[in-house]
Design a protein around this motif. Sequence first.
Motif, PDB file in Angstrom:
ATOM      1  N   GLY A  63    -120.573  26.369   2.763  1.00 33.65           N
ATOM      2  CA  GLY A  63    -119.541  27.183   3.401  1.00 33.65           C
ATOM      3  C   GLY A  63    -119.846  27.468   4.854  1.00 33.65           C
ATOM      4  N   TRP A  64    -121.115  27.737   5.141  1.00 34.27           N
ATOM      5  CA  TRP A  64    -121.499  27.998   6.522  1.00 34.27           C
ATOM      6  C   TRP A  64    -121.288  26.764   7.391  1.00 34.27           C
ATOM      7  N   LYS A  65    -121.607  25.586   6.839  1.00 30.94           N
ATOM      8  CA  LYS A  65    -121.451  24.344   7.598  1.00 30.94           C
ATOM      9  C   LYS A  65    -119.978  24.060   7.906  1.00 30.94           C
ATOM     10  N   ILE A  66    -119.103  24.329   6.935  1.00 30.59           N
ATOM     11  CA  ILE A  66    -117.673  24.099   7.157  1.00 30.59           C
ATOM     12  C   ILE A  66    -117.152  25.017   8.270  1.00 30.59           C
ATOM     13  N   LYS A  67    -117.528  26.280   8.221  1.00 34.37           N
ATOM     14  CA  LYS A  67    -117.093  27.222   9.260  1.00 34.37           C
ATOM     15  C   LYS A  67    -117.634  26.819  10.635  1.00 34.37           C
ATOM     16  N   ASP A  68    -118.862  26.355  10.659  1.00 27.80           N
ATOM     17  CA  ASP A  68    -119.453  25.930  11.921  1.00 27.80           C
ATOM     18  C   ASP A  68    -118.746  24.705  12.472  1.00 27.80           C
ATOM     19  N   ILE A 126    -112.627  15.064  12.991  1.00 28.21           N
ATOM     20  CA  ILE A 126    -112.644  14.611  11.596  1.00 28.21           C
ATOM     21  C   ILE A 126    -113.868  15.201  10.888  1.00 28.21           C
ATOM     22  N   ILE A 127    -113.640  15.723   9.680  1.00 27.14           N
ATOM     23  CA  ILE A 127    -114.736  16.221   8.847  1.00 27.14           C
ATOM     24  C   ILE A 127    -114.755  15.404   7.555  1.00 27.14           C
ATOM     25  N   VAL A 128    -115.862  14.727   7.303  1.00 32.99           N
ATOM     26  CA  VAL A 128    -116.061  13.964   6.070  1.00 32.99           C
ATOM     27  C   VAL A 128    -116.894  14.814   5.118  1.00 32.99           C
ATOM     28  N   ILE A 129    -116.362  15.090   3.931  1.00 28.70           N
ATOM     29  CA  ILE A 129    -117.006  15.971   2.965  1.00 28.70           C
ATOM     30  C   ILE A 129    -117.428  15.167   1.729  1.00 28.70           C
ATOM     31  N   LEU A 130    -118.692  15.238   1.387  1.00 23.94           N
ATOM     32  CA  LEU A 130    -119.202  14.628   0.166  1.00 23.94           C
ATOM     33  C   LEU A 130    -119.255  15.719  -0.901  1.00 23.94           C
ATOM     34  N   GLY A 131    -118.165  15.846  -1.678  1.00 28.36           N
ATOM     35  CA  GLY A 131    -118.016  16.943  -2.630  1.00 28.36           C
ATOM     36  C   GLY A 131    -118.103  16.497  -4.075  1.00 28.36           C
ATOM     37  N   ARG A 132    -117.301  17.159  -4.938  1.00 28.49           N
ATOM     38  CA  ARG A 132    -117.351  16.880  -6.366  1.00 28.49           C
ATOM     39  C   ARG A 132    -116.893  15.465  -6.677  1.00 28.49           C
ATOM     40  N   ASP A 133    -115.843  15.014  -6.018  1.00 25.06           N
ATOM     41  CA  ASP A 133    -115.353  13.657  -6.256  1.00 25.06           C
ATOM     42  C   ASP A 133    -116.404  12.613  -5.903  1.00 25.06           C
ATOM     43  N   ASP A 179    -118.369   7.325  16.189  1.00 24.29           N
ATOM     44  CA  ASP A 179    -119.261   8.325  16.767  1.00 24.29           C
ATOM     45  C   ASP A 179    -119.350   9.502  15.801  1.00 24.29           C
ATOM     46  N   ALA A 180    -120.396   9.533  14.991  1.00 28.70           N
ATOM     47  CA  ALA A 180    -120.507  10.535  13.925  1.00 28.70           C
ATOM     48  C   ALA A 180    -121.837  11.264  14.006  1.00 28.70           C
ATOM     49  N   ILE A 181    -121.879  12.415  13.355  1.00 18.86           N
ATOM     50  CA  ILE A 181    -123.098  13.203  13.248  1.00 18.86           C
ATOM     51  C   ILE A 181    -123.210  13.708  11.811  1.00 18.86           C
ATOM     52  N   LEU A 182    -124.431  13.756  11.306  1.00 16.59           N
ATOM     53  CA  LEU A 182    -124.694  14.226   9.949  1.00 16.59           C
ATOM     54  C   LEU A 182    -125.275  15.639  10.006  1.00 16.59           C
ATOM     55  N   ASP A 183    -124.628  16.553   9.308  1.00 14.34           N
ATOM     56  CA  ASP A 183    -125.113  17.934   9.260  1.00 14.34           C
ATOM     57  C   ASP A 183    -126.115  18.057   8.113  1.00 14.34           C
ATOM     58  N   ASP A 184    -127.387  17.887   8.436  1.00 13.04           N
ATOM     59  CA  ASP A 184    -128.430  17.966   7.415  1.00 13.04           C
ATOM     60  C   ASP A 184    -129.262  19.236   7.555  1.00 13.04           C
ATOM     61  N   ARG A 185    -128.678  20.250   8.177  1.00 10.88           N
ATOM     62  CA  ARG A 185    -129.387  21.522   8.321  1.00 10.88           C
ATOM     63  C   ARG A 185    -129.500  22.241   6.977  1.00 10.88           C
ATOM     64  N   GLU A 232    -116.949  12.343  17.124  1.00 12.62           N
ATOM     65  CA  GLU A 232    -115.624  12.149  16.543  1.00 12.62           C
ATOM     66  C   GLU A 232    -115.571  12.616  15.097  1.00 12.62           C
ATOM     67  N   THR A 233    -116.674  12.475  14.388  1.00 11.40           N
ATOM     68  CA  THR A 233    -116.714  12.787  12.960  1.00 11.40           C
ATOM     69  C   THR A 233    -118.013  13.516  12.629  1.00 11.40           C
ATOM     70  N   ILE A 234    -117.918  14.488  11.735  1.00 10.92           N
ATOM     71  CA  ILE A 234    -119.108  15.132  11.195  1.00 10.92           C
ATOM     72  C   ILE A 234    -119.121  14.937   9.684  1.00 10.92           C
ATOM     73  N   ILE A 235    -120.257  14.600   9.152  1.00 11.93           N
ATOM     74  CA  ILE A 235    -120.425  14.387   7.722  1.00 11.93           C
ATOM     75  C   ILE A 235    -121.143  15.597   7.146  1.00 11.93           C
ATOM     76  N   ILE A 236    -120.498  16.245   6.152  1.00 11.61           N
ATOM     77  CA  ILE A 236    -121.066  17.445   5.549  1.00 11.61           C
ATOM     78  C   ILE A 236    -121.266  17.192   4.050  1.00 11.61           C
ATOM     79  N   PRO A 237    -122.497  17.097   3.598  1.00 12.11           N
ATOM     80  CA  PRO A 237    -122.743  16.907   2.153  1.00 12.11           C
ATOM     81  C   PRO A 237    -122.790  18.247   1.428  1.00 12.11           C
ATOM     82  N   THR A 238    -122.384  18.231   0.173  1.00 11.62           N
ATOM     83  CA  THR A 238    -122.556  19.403  -0.674  1.00 11.62           C
ATOM     84  C   THR A 238    -123.905  19.302  -1.383  1.00 11.62           C
ATOM     85  N   LYS A 239    -124.261  20.338  -2.111  1.00 16.31           N
ATOM     86  CA  LYS A 239    -125.554  20.381  -2.777  1.00 16.31           C
ATOM     87  C   LYS A 239    -125.652  19.244  -3.799  1.00 16.31           C
TER      88      LYS A 239
END
Length: 596
Positions: free
Chosen positions: A511-516, A524-531, A500-506, A467-474
């Motif tokens: 940018g590649w992770k967002i496109k994927d 739902i995409i959860v983004i851990l960005g500048r904020d 039901d979530a998955i963490l993209d820790d590849r 249901e949700t993917i968590i994508i962290p930034t650098k």
Amino acid sequence: MLKLGASKLSLSTFSSEDLWKKTGRLDSNSSEASPRPNHTCSVALPRTSLTCRSQLFRLQDRKGGKYLLSPTHEEEITSLVGSIVKSYKELPLRLYQISRKYRDEPRPRQGLLRTREFLMKDLYTFDATTEQALQTYQTVRETYNAFFSEFKIPFLTAKASSGEIGGNLSHEYHFLSKKGDDNLVCCSSCDYVANEEVAESRITRVHRHPKSTDEEGFTPQGMESSSWKQWNPESQADDKENQWLGISQDRSTLVYASLPQEVEIRAVAGKRYRKAEINPYAMKRVFPELDLGVEDPLAVFNAERILGTTKDKNRKEARVLRVVDMRYFLQQPPPVCLNPPSTLIGGVEVPVQDWCAEADKVVDLVRIDTGDLCPNCDDGSLKVESAVELGHTFHLGTRYSAPLEATIDADLSQKDRQREVSNIPGQSVTVQMGCHGIGVSRLIAAVADSLADSKGLNWPRVMAPFETIIIPTKGSESESADVYDLLTTNKGQCSQEPIDAILDDRKRDFGWKIKDADMIGYPIIVILGRDWKREGKFSVLKEFVSGDVPQVCPTTGQQEQPNTLFKWTLASGLSFFEFIGVISCPSFKEKLQDYV
């Protein structure tokens, strides 16, 4: 299935041919398209389609036992239940399985939409009386409607033909799609929806119910006597536009359909006409032994008559069966001469039998098309839509339980309400059945095709891989695991069910992770960005709204648009979320509303 009280089981992939012989389905799937091997034929017979070749994968074991790879399991489940259930007190019974099925498709295509191996969910229902079975059927229909509604994709429920499965009541569940193999006939004004196989035209309704129908404006479709032609099987191509030929499965009967050249359709400015085309399903109802897969029936018929010069006691005498469209009866004087004794084919006289010799044997042979009048209301016109069939419900009655002798001891208290219940003590009655299938693999393909865009897939929440993917930034990789734990567990003050979530820790760039993620289609995409780094806030990007149609937010009353960014604040040791904006995905809001 839990709501229906169904228990899960698993049936064998192999099925015995003996069971299929008892129900008659083995013979109906075993017609051959080519001449017998001990004969020669100078005429090249055309390759035929699925309608005349067997759909079964058949095999033998080392002892000579004959089996097949099951395309359906009605025989097996009926035999199993019939050997166990012996009293009405053990019913109702609901059993289901999710298993692989096999059919010898001649032209597999379009990925998972039409394959030789596919995944099906089958529900089998068993009841003691017809009334109870029909109540079960309606309950299953309501449950299936609720199931397909969960996908948030428009679907249609259509009256359908039971086909080789059997029974006299069935409905199909469809997504509209240009890639679909089925044609649905829908009214622009009322709720009339039917599969093309069973759809009726307005002229059929007028003929069958003349007293209850206003016939003004519904004439015999404007047919003139000159619109009909006498049949000449050896005529030139230009004369064959309004004749249709078919052949029986045993190749002994050449079927000829007599059609008008044009039929009237609804038009804004007066009458308008369209060319009449044959309705093959109507022909199949008239003559069930018809083989619709032969490209040149006349050539095959002539070839079989040549083979018939040899002595074969089992070969039927050649004949021609002529079927006349019902519009013939609406004209005076009739333009077609009935009951011709014979016709000349290849220099040989062949007897002709007229199917419409009796007045009550009338049939509309013209294929329904967009613009035809609705048979269910006076204001609507019909539209033919391509669709993908995703599910089918059947009320089977005793189609399988009778030949396989699945009987139970009767409930004598029901004898006044059910004719099948005897008043003789110890008398057995036949079990009433239903089967209800959903094509799991086809459903995946249909949903993907309906919702895909230029970026990739868009899965509904109910069937998304996550249901949700968590994508962290650098720089936020280490803390992303804490966010994942909070969403997927009930840690701290969280009282809602886990998400039901998955963490993209590849080890790939952001940018590649967002496109994927866009390509895979997470809702739902959860983004851990500048904020996140500055204030402990993360962004929620909603990727899917049904059909990208704006929905009204219950909190603000404003319309929500797809692909909108929202903010959430993480505080108090990862124990709760502070609500800052409007969340776009209702399902996500329901899960998180207690956090705010």
